[in-house]
Design a protein around this motif. Structure first.
Motif, PDB file in Angstrom:
ATOM      1  N   ALA A  69       1.965  10.204 -19.881  1.00  0.00           N
ATOM      2  CA  ALA A  69       2.433  11.598 -19.843  1.00  0.00           C
ATOM      3  C   ALA A  69       2.938  12.025 -21.223  1.00  0.00           C
ATOM      4  CB  ALA A  69       3.536  11.754 -18.796  1.00  0.00           C
ATOM      5  N   ALA A  70       3.613  11.112 -21.924  1.00  0.00           N
ATOM      6  CA  ALA A  70       4.116  11.419 -23.265  1.00  0.00           C
ATOM      7  C   ALA A  70       2.954  11.665 -24.228  1.00  0.00           C
ATOM      8  CB  ALA A  70       4.993  10.279 -23.773  1.00  0.00           C
ATOM      9  N   ALA A  71       1.921  10.836 -24.140  1.00  0.00           N
ATOM     10  CA  ALA A  71       0.752  11.004 -25.009  1.00  0.00           C
ATOM     11  C   ALA A  71       0.072  12.343 -24.729  1.00  0.00           C
ATOM     12  CB  ALA A  71      -0.223   9.848 -24.809  1.00  0.00           C
ATOM     13  N   ALA A  72      -0.025  12.702 -23.449  1.00  0.00           N
ATOM     14  CA  ALA A  72      -0.636  13.985 -23.086  1.00  0.00           C
ATOM     15  C   ALA A  72       0.211  15.148 -23.604  1.00  0.00           C
ATOM     16  CB  ALA A  72      -0.801  14.078 -21.568  1.00  0.00           C
ATOM     17  N   ALA A  73       1.530  15.033 -23.491  1.00  0.00           N
ATOM     18  CA  ALA A  73       2.423  16.091 -23.977  1.00  0.00           C
ATOM     19  C   ALA A  73       2.307  16.232 -25.491  1.00  0.00           C
ATOM     20  CB  ALA A  73       3.865  15.790 -23.572  1.00  0.00           C
ATOM     21  N   GLU A  74       2.207  15.104 -26.189  1.00  0.00           N
ATOM     22  CA  GLU A  74       2.057  15.160 -27.644  1.00  0.00           C
ATOM     23  C   GLU A  74       0.735  15.837 -28.014  1.00  0.00           C
ATOM     24  OE1 GLU A  74       2.836  12.294 -31.447  1.00  0.00           O
ATOM     25  OE2 GLU A  74       1.607  11.440 -29.852  1.00  0.00           O
ATOM     26  N   ALA A  75      -0.314  15.527 -27.257  1.00  0.00           N
ATOM     27  CA  ALA A  75      -1.621  16.148 -27.508  1.00  0.00           C
ATOM     28  C   ALA A  75      -1.540  17.669 -27.320  1.00  0.00           C
ATOM     29  CB  ALA A  75      -2.679  15.553 -26.588  1.00  0.00           C
ATOM     30  N   ASP A  76      -0.660  18.098 -26.410  1.00  0.00           N
ATOM     31  CA  ASP A  76      -0.439  19.540 -26.176  1.00  0.00           C
ATOM     32  C   ASP A  76       0.627  20.115 -27.104  1.00  0.00           C
ATOM     33  OD1 ASP A  76      -2.315  19.563 -24.162  1.00  0.00           O
ATOM     34  OD2 ASP A  76      -0.844  19.302 -22.548  1.00  0.00           O
ATOM     35  N   GLU A  77       1.048  19.297 -28.075  1.00  0.00           N
ATOM     36  CA  GLU A  77       2.059  19.687 -29.061  1.00  0.00           C
ATOM     37  C   GLU A  77       3.407  20.027 -28.433  1.00  0.00           C
ATOM     38  OE1 GLU A  77       0.524  22.486 -31.902  1.00  0.00           O
ATOM     39  OE2 GLU A  77      -1.310  21.320 -32.191  1.00  0.00           O
ATOM     40  N   ASP A  78       3.705  19.397 -27.287  1.00  0.00           N
ATOM     41  CA  ASP A  78       5.018  19.566 -26.650  1.00  0.00           C
ATOM     42  C   ASP A  78       5.834  18.300 -26.929  1.00  0.00           C
ATOM     43  OD1 ASP A  78       7.234  20.055 -25.143  1.00  0.00           O
ATOM     44  OD2 ASP A  78       6.138  20.690 -23.350  1.00  0.00           O
ATOM     45  N   VAL A  79       6.395  18.260 -28.132  1.00  0.00           N
ATOM     46  CA  VAL A  79       7.099  17.063 -28.603  1.00  0.00           C
ATOM     47  C   VAL A  79       8.335  16.772 -27.761  1.00  0.00           C
ATOM     48  CG1 VAL A  79       8.292  16.074 -30.603  1.00  0.00           C
ATOM     49  CG2 VAL A  79       6.202  17.368 -30.927  1.00  0.00           C
ATOM     50  N   ASP A  80       9.060  17.817 -27.349  1.00  0.00           N
ATOM     51  CA  ASP A  80      10.268  17.603 -26.549  1.00  0.00           C
ATOM     52  C   ASP A  80       9.926  16.941 -25.213  1.00  0.00           C
ATOM     53  OD1 ASP A  80      11.854  18.677 -28.520  1.00  0.00           O
ATOM     54  OD2 ASP A  80      11.937  20.676 -27.621  1.00  0.00           O
ATOM     55  N   ALA A  81       8.855  17.404 -24.579  1.00  0.00           N
ATOM     56  CA  ALA A  81       8.441  16.791 -23.307  1.00  0.00           C
ATOM     57  C   ALA A  81       8.005  15.350 -23.539  1.00  0.00           C
ATOM     58  CB  ALA A  81       7.304  17.597 -22.676  1.00  0.00           C
ATOM     59  N   ALA A  82       7.291  15.107 -24.632  1.00  0.00           N
ATOM     60  CA  ALA A  82       6.840  13.749 -24.941  1.00  0.00           C
ATOM     61  C   ALA A  82       8.035  12.810 -25.075  1.00  0.00           C
ATOM     62  CB  ALA A  82       6.006  13.746 -26.223  1.00  0.00           C
ATOM     63  N   LEU A  83       9.048  13.250 -25.811  1.00  0.00           N
ATOM     64  CA  LEU A  83      10.256  12.435 -25.974  1.00  0.00           C
ATOM     65  C   LEU A  83      10.935  12.222 -24.621  1.00  0.00           C
ATOM     66  CD1 LEU A  83      12.260  10.918 -27.741  1.00  0.00           C
ATOM     67  CD2 LEU A  83      13.383  13.104 -28.232  1.00  0.00           C
ATOM     68  N   GLY A  84      11.006  13.278 -23.829  1.00  0.00           N
ATOM     69  CA  GLY A  84      11.624  13.180 -22.497  1.00  0.00           C
ATOM     70  C   GLY A  84      10.935  12.150 -21.622  1.00  0.00           C
ATOM     71  N   PHE A  85       9.607  12.148 -21.635  1.00  0.00           N
ATOM     72  CA  PHE A  85       8.868  11.164 -20.833  1.00  0.00           C
ATOM     73  C   PHE A  85       9.161   9.739 -21.310  1.00  0.00           C
ATOM     74  CE2 PHE A  85       5.723  14.730 -19.953  1.00  0.00           C
ATOM     75  CZ  PHE A  85       6.094  14.883 -18.625  1.00  0.00           C
ATOM     76  N   LEU A  86       9.218   9.547 -22.620  1.00  0.00           N
ATOM     77  CA  LEU A  86       9.464   8.199 -23.139  1.00  0.00           C
ATOM     78  C   LEU A  86      10.896   7.748 -22.880  1.00  0.00           C
ATOM     79  CD1 LEU A  86       7.417   8.100 -26.440  1.00  0.00           C
ATOM     80  CD2 LEU A  86       6.852   7.135 -24.210  1.00  0.00           C
ATOM     81  N   VAL A  87      11.832   8.682 -22.867  1.00  0.00           N
ATOM     82  CA  VAL A  87      13.208   8.340 -22.509  1.00  0.00           C
ATOM     83  C   VAL A  87      13.239   7.838 -21.058  1.00  0.00           C
ATOM     84  CG1 VAL A  87      15.493   9.339 -22.038  1.00  0.00           C
ATOM     85  CG2 VAL A  87      14.350   9.795 -24.214  1.00  0.00           C
ATOM     86  N   GLN A  88      12.496   8.502 -20.178  1.00  0.00           N
ATOM     87  CA  GLN A  88      12.420   8.050 -18.791  1.00  0.00           C
ATOM     88  C   GLN A  88      11.808   6.642 -18.717  1.00  0.00           C
ATOM     89  OE1 GLN A  88      13.901   9.904 -16.366  1.00  0.00           O
ATOM     90  NE2 GLN A  88      14.391  11.243 -18.074  1.00  0.00           N
ATOM     91  N   ALA A  89      10.735   6.435 -19.474  1.00  0.00           N
ATOM     92  CA  ALA A  89      10.121   5.099 -19.526  1.00  0.00           C
ATOM     93  C   ALA A  89      11.149   4.082 -20.022  1.00  0.00           C
ATOM     94  CB  ALA A  89       8.907   5.114 -20.461  1.00  0.00           C
TER      95      ALA A  89
END
Length: 192
Positions: free
Chosen positions: A125-145
């Motif tokens: 999910a973080a990789a997909a968010a980064e691909a969509d240029e949503d860095v905050d969501a990407a970080l959020g997903f990795l924090v959950q991981a």
């Protein structure tokens, strides 16, 4: 030493690492140079892991744990100026990797491990968010991981190997250090 006097990390400790980096003739392709940077990162992750463990063992309260994490974060994420631009960039890479480690530990202390999902799903999910240029969501997903990793789940290498180089791969690198630190929270010797 009483629990309240336990020291998890100091300015001097960070500065000793920076001095080592400044003295070394760093080449990121060289194994010794790469190991020095990884040890620097792992050493910080170990300090974070020790705070989380102290919190889990009720040696630190929630507020104390958050304060300790903030103290280390302020030390480690402060701007660093090296004599060479390349060294400054290498330290910046370590700092970037550690951003996710700090947020993860704070999230774990405040909310515990996430209830649903797997580490692999959050990394994807973080990789997909980064691909969509949503860095905050990407970080959020990795924090959950990361909260799952603190709770004992493994970071699956197959999910990591396919990552494009970028913020997500840097943050996952930090989570890998955190996973190692949770498994073996022994101090990395600065003079290795």
């Amino acid at each position: 030493m009483s629990e309240s006097e336990e020291t998890f990390y100091t300015d001097d400790r960070w500065q000793n690492w920076l001095d080592r980096v400044a003295e070394e003739d760093l080449d990121p392709e060289n194994e010794d140079s790469a190991r020095l940077l990884l040890n620097l990162q792992d050493d910080t992750a170990i300090a974070v892991a020790k705070i989380v463990a102290a919190y889990d063992e009720d040696r630190l309260g929630e507020e104390e744990a958050i304060d300790e994490l903030a103290e280390i974060r302020d030390i480690v994420l402060a701007e660093v100026e090296m004599d060479s631009e390349e060294k400054t960039m290498l330290i910046d890479g370590v700092q970037t990797s550690l951003v996710c480690v700090f947020y993860t530990a704070e999230e774990y202390v405040l909310g515990g491990p996430v209830e649903e999902g797997t580490v692999a799903e959050y990394v994807e999910a973080a990789a997909a968010a980064e691909a969509d240029e949503d860095v905050d969501a990407a970080l959020g997903f990795l924090v959950q991981a990361g909260t799952l990793i603190i709770d004992g789940e493994e970071l699956p290498m197959d999910a990591v190997e396919d990552l494009e180089y970028g913020l997500v791969s840097e943050w996952v690198n930090g989570l890998d250090s955190l996973q190692s630190a949770m498994a073996d929270p022994e101090v990395v010797e600065e003079d290795e």
